[in-house]
Design a protein around this motif. Sequence first.
Motif, mmCIF file in Angstrom:
data_model
loop_
_atom_site.group_PDB
_atom_site.id
_atom_site.type_symbol
_atom_site.label_atom_id
_atom_site.label_comp_id
_atom_site.label_asym_id
_atom_site.label_seq_id
_atom_site.Cartn_x
_atom_site.Cartn_y
_atom_site.Cartn_z
ATOM 1 N N CYS A 14 0.841 -1.217 0.000
ATOM 2 C CA CYS A 14 0.000 0.000 0.000
ATOM 3 C C CYS A 14 0.867 1.253 0.000
ATOM 4 N N ALA A 15 1.881 1.272 0.843
ATOM 5 C CA ALA A 15 2.796 2.415 0.884
ATOM 6 C C ALA A 15 3.509 2.579 -0.456
ATOM 7 N N ALA A 16 3.961 1.477 -1.015
ATOM 8 C CA ALA A 16 4.650 1.514 -2.305
ATOM 9 C C ALA A 16 3.739 2.060 -3.392
ATOM 10 N N PHE A 17 2.501 1.587 -3.424
ATOM 11 C CA PHE A 17 1.547 2.044 -4.430
ATOM 12 C C PHE A 17 1.300 3.547 -4.310
ATOM 13 N N LEU A 18 1.030 4.016 -3.107
ATOM 14 C CA LEU A 18 0.696 5.430 -2.916
ATOM 15 C C LEU A 18 1.864 6.352 -3.241
ATOM 16 N N THR A 19 3.062 6.008 -2.789
ATOM 17 C CA THR A 19 4.203 6.895 -3.049
ATOM 18 C C THR A 19 4.618 6.861 -4.515
#
Length: 93
Positions: A14-19
């Motif tokens: 999720c963090a990877a996708f958003l950033t």
Amino acid sequence: MNLESHQIEIIGYCAAFLTTIAFLPQAMQSWRTRDLSGVSLGMYSLFTAGVGLWLIYGLIIEKWPLILANALTFALALSILLLKLRHTSKHQK
């Protein structure tokens, strides 16, 4: 906080996708308009190098959220940096 490894992976993805997705508007606008006057060459140079190192780190520790996010972010940031370098060199001639 006791999380299972798959829950931790989900947080990482999720963090990877958003950033990573956060770079798409800047990249698309830069490609479309070729207006990079608001883009700092120094900041993008340092940022791109840092993302490249995060990618290498992810490869070393074999963590897919780091690898996927930083590979895509590196490609987007590098494309913006190259456009900025091309734009800057044209205006210096």
